[in-house]
Design a protein around this motif. Structure first.
Motif, PDB file in Angstrom:
ATOM      1  N   SER A 126      26.469  56.646  42.315  1.00 44.63           N
ATOM      2  CA  SER A 126      25.252  56.269  43.040  1.00 44.63           C
ATOM      3  C   SER A 126      24.506  57.507  43.527  1.00 44.63           C
ATOM      4  CB  SER A 126      25.610  55.375  44.225  1.00 44.63           C
ATOM      5  OG  SER A 126      26.246  54.186  43.799  1.00 44.63           O
TER       6      SER A 126
ATOM      7  N   LYS B 208      24.640  39.952  54.046  1.00 45.01           N
ATOM      8  CA  LYS B 208      23.766  40.902  53.361  1.00 45.01           C
ATOM      9  C   LYS B 208      24.208  41.143  51.920  1.00 45.01           C
ATOM     10  CE  LYS B 208      22.941  43.498  57.664  1.00 45.01           C
ATOM     11  NZ  LYS B 208      23.065  44.822  58.312  1.00 45.01           N
TER      12      LYS B 208
ATOM     13  N   THR C  23      28.545  51.694  50.920  1.00 45.10           N
ATOM     14  CA  THR C  23      27.699  50.549  51.268  1.00 45.10           C
ATOM     15  C   THR C  23      26.443  50.938  52.037  1.00 45.10           C
ATOM     16  OG1 THR C  23      29.018  50.226  53.270  1.00 45.10           O
ATOM     17  CG2 THR C  23      29.659  48.973  51.327  1.00 45.10           C
TER      18      THR C  23
ATOM     19  N   GLN D  52      22.916  52.850  53.169  1.00 46.27           N
ATOM     20  CA  GLN D  52      21.672  53.147  52.454  1.00 46.27           C
ATOM     21  C   GLN D  52      21.565  54.660  52.282  1.00 46.27           C
ATOM     22  OE1 GLN D  52      18.233  51.437  54.337  1.00 46.27           O
ATOM     23  NE2 GLN D  52      16.814  52.793  53.278  1.00 46.27           N
TER      24      GLN D  52
ATOM     25  N   LEU E 221      21.202  53.470  57.361  1.00 41.70           N
ATOM     26  CA  LEU E 221      20.927  54.733  56.682  1.00 41.70           C
ATOM     27  C   LEU E 221      22.133  55.657  56.810  1.00 41.70           C
ATOM     28  CD1 LEU E 221      18.675  56.178  55.102  1.00 41.70           C
ATOM     29  CD2 LEU E 221      17.942  57.197  57.269  1.00 41.70           C
TER      30      LEU E 221
ATOM     31  N   GLN F 232      19.176  56.541  50.752  1.00 45.14           N
ATOM     32  CA  GLN F 232      17.853  57.143  50.861  1.00 45.14           C
ATOM     33  C   GLN F 232      16.998  56.385  51.854  1.00 45.14           C
ATOM     34  OE1 GLN F 232      16.363  57.281  46.792  1.00 45.14           O
ATOM     35  NE2 GLN F 232      16.754  59.473  46.745  1.00 45.14           N
ATOM     36  N   ASP F 233      16.232  57.153  52.620  1.00 41.19           N
ATOM     37  CA  ASP F 233      15.250  56.552  53.510  1.00 41.19           C
ATOM     38  C   ASP F 233      14.050  56.098  52.675  1.00 41.19           C
ATOM     39  OD1 ASP F 233      13.941  55.696  55.710  1.00 41.19           O
ATOM     40  OD2 ASP F 233      13.912  57.607  56.763  1.00 41.19           O
ATOM     41  N   ASN F 234      13.215  55.279  53.276  1.00 41.96           N
ATOM     42  CA  ASN F 234      11.995  54.855  52.566  1.00 41.96           C
ATOM     43  C   ASN F 234      11.111  56.038  52.241  1.00 41.96           C
ATOM     44  OD1 ASN F 234      12.760  52.168  52.666  1.00 41.96           O
ATOM     45  ND2 ASN F 234      11.802  51.858  54.664  1.00 41.96           N
TER      46      ASN F 234
ATOM     47  N   CYS G 153      20.653  58.605  42.533  1.00 45.87           N
ATOM     48  CA  CYS G 153      19.658  58.857  43.585  1.00 45.87           C
ATOM     49  C   CYS G 153      19.277  60.331  43.701  1.00 45.87           C
ATOM     50  CB  CYS G 153      20.191  58.369  44.934  1.00 45.87           C
ATOM     51  SG  CYS G 153      20.470  56.598  45.044  1.00 45.87           S
TER      52      CYS G 153
ATOM     53  N   LYS H 135      26.346  48.270  55.597  1.00 42.86           N
ATOM     54  CA  LYS H 135      25.326  47.739  54.696  1.00 42.86           C
ATOM     55  C   LYS H 135      23.956  47.732  55.375  1.00 42.86           C
ATOM     56  CE  LYS H 135      23.934  45.514  50.953  1.00 42.86           C
ATOM     57  NZ  LYS H 135      23.926  46.146  49.621  1.00 42.86           N
ATOM     58  N   GLY H 136      22.979  48.415  54.744  1.00 44.32           N
ATOM     59  CA  GLY H 136      21.631  48.467  55.288  1.00 44.32           C
ATOM     60  C   GLY H 136      21.409  49.538  56.333  1.00 44.32           C
TER      61      GLY H 136
END
Length: 397
Positions: free
Chosen positions: A335, A56, A374, A376, A99, A378-380, A339, A96-97
């Motif tokens: 970061s 990833k 590493t 995520q 949430l 923020q959620d979509n 965000c 990684k990836g």
């Protein structure tokens, strides 16, 4: 392996790793019998977690991860703590990836269950009661003593700090200002840990969460003091705290009245840290150093336990890994500011303050904030409190 299967694998690995890491934080006999099972299960699961997550990463990041992994291996091998460090490294890389707040949810549930597990065991007399007492420095006399309860953890401060980090998890998970009922619960728990465990630092940090809960929404304002003073300070707070802690320890003078007063204020952290640095020295890649605390203090031994998280990492893990860790936390704060996740930014700040005096800041079973490097953030579906990320240039110009 699809994403759903990997998430299940990662969370199982996360829980087993934390179960192993907490092996010295409970006096349950049967729990300690299961430690080898937790260790080997987590170690075996670390292999597929690492293998699945590495593709990833793009660009030169895999090379950087391998370099840091090599330093982690050296520090773990030299300090004889290789399993915990490698599991922690895999917990971060494997996020990684995933949430971050889903990880916090699992971490919060685990911490709450572990805490209740100890408390119930102690109240049912399934865990031996080991109340500690110490002289009351606040009164300035040797005659006054304070009884300190550990609630099954073995050490009162371990219990109190776990309460603090559980409450920190809850605040990050809610991702909003605390409501008044929640504020009352936080204030009561701050009183509880100082009343029964005499843990002043944990109580102060819990109250800081309450204060920052009301202050952090103001960070969204575009006023000069927030954009160019407060937020930049929060971004560099961990390197700053580390430099202050290590610098003050090096400069400590046991013949100077003011340094002695500062040492008393910080419960002897300065002279104990300086003694450790003089006795063990400073290594580039980590080393072993035997600390004697209340749990292993034998006849003829002298208390020399280092509580400061930043100094612990320097003495045990070496210069390189210590520098990398504080820089990684600065990256996390950067970061979070981009965000507009000012609650995460504030959480790192208050946890970093606890690390000046107490251990566990780098201990992922207590403080999971390093995983935000590493994971995520923020959620979509963006949270309504922080509607959109700021342009990258707004904080770099």
């Amino acid at each position: 392996m699809n994403k759903s299967s990997y998430l299940s694998l990662y969370y199982i690995f996360l829980i087993l790793s934390m179960l192993y890491m907490c092996r010295q934080l409970t006096l349950w006999g049967f729990y300690r019998d299961l430690i080898p099972l937790f260790r080997w299960s987590a170690t075996l699961l670390a292999v597929p977690v690492f293998a699945y997550s590495m593709p990833k990463y793009e660009g030169n990041k895999p090379l950087l991860i391998c370099l840091i992994g090599f330093l982690v291996f050296l520090a773990g091998y030299n300090s004889e703590n290789i399993t915990v460090l490698l599991l922690s490294f895999t917990m971060v890389v494997g996020a990684k990836g995933v949430l971050f707040r889903d990880i916090i949810r699992v971490h919060f549930i685990f911490g709450l269950c572990f805490c209740l597990f100890n408390i119930v065991g102690r109240e049912l007399d399934l865990i031996p009661k080991t109340n500690l007492i110490r002289g009351n420095e606040r009164e300035g006399t040797l005659g006054d003593i304070v009884a300190r309860e550990d609630f099954g953890y073995g050490f009162p401060t371990d219990f109190a700090l776990h309460v603090f980090y559980i409450l920190l998890d809850y605040w990050i998970l809610k991702n909003r200002r605390l409501r008044w009922l929640e504020v009352l619960v936080y204030i009561y728990l701050a009183y509880f840990v100082i009343r029964y465990s005499d843990a002043r630092l944990a109580a102060i940090c819990i109250l800081l969460i309450v204060i920052l809960s009301f202050v952090s929404p103001l960070f969204q304002k575009r006023a000069f003091c927030f954009r160019y003073i407060i937020i930049p300070f929060f971004i560099i707070c961990i390197p700053l705290f580390a430099m202050i802690s290590i610098g003050a320890t090096i400069m400590y003078d046991d013949t100077d009245f003011y340094w002695i007063g500062a040492d008393l204020l910080f419960s002897g952290r300065l002279h104990l840290g300086q003694d450790a640095m003089q006795e063990a020295g400073i290594s580039l890649f980590g080393q072993t150093y035997t600390m004697y605390g209340m749990g292993n203090l034998g006849v003829g031994d002298e208390y020399n336990y280092i509580d400061c998280s930043y100094l612990q990492s320097l003495v045990f893990w070496g210069v390189f890994l210590t520098v990398i860790l504080v820089l990684l936390f600065a990256k996390i704060c950067k970061s979070a500011s981009i965000c507009r996740d000012f609650i995460l930014l504030s959480a790192v700040f208050v946890a970093g303050i606890s690390g000046i005096i107490a251990q566990f800041f780098y201990f992922l079973a207590y403080c999971p904030l390093l995983i935000a490097l590493t994971a995520q953030l923020q959620d979509n579906d963006a949270n309504e409190s922080f509607p959109e990320p700021l342009p990258h240039s707004e904080f770099e110009s």
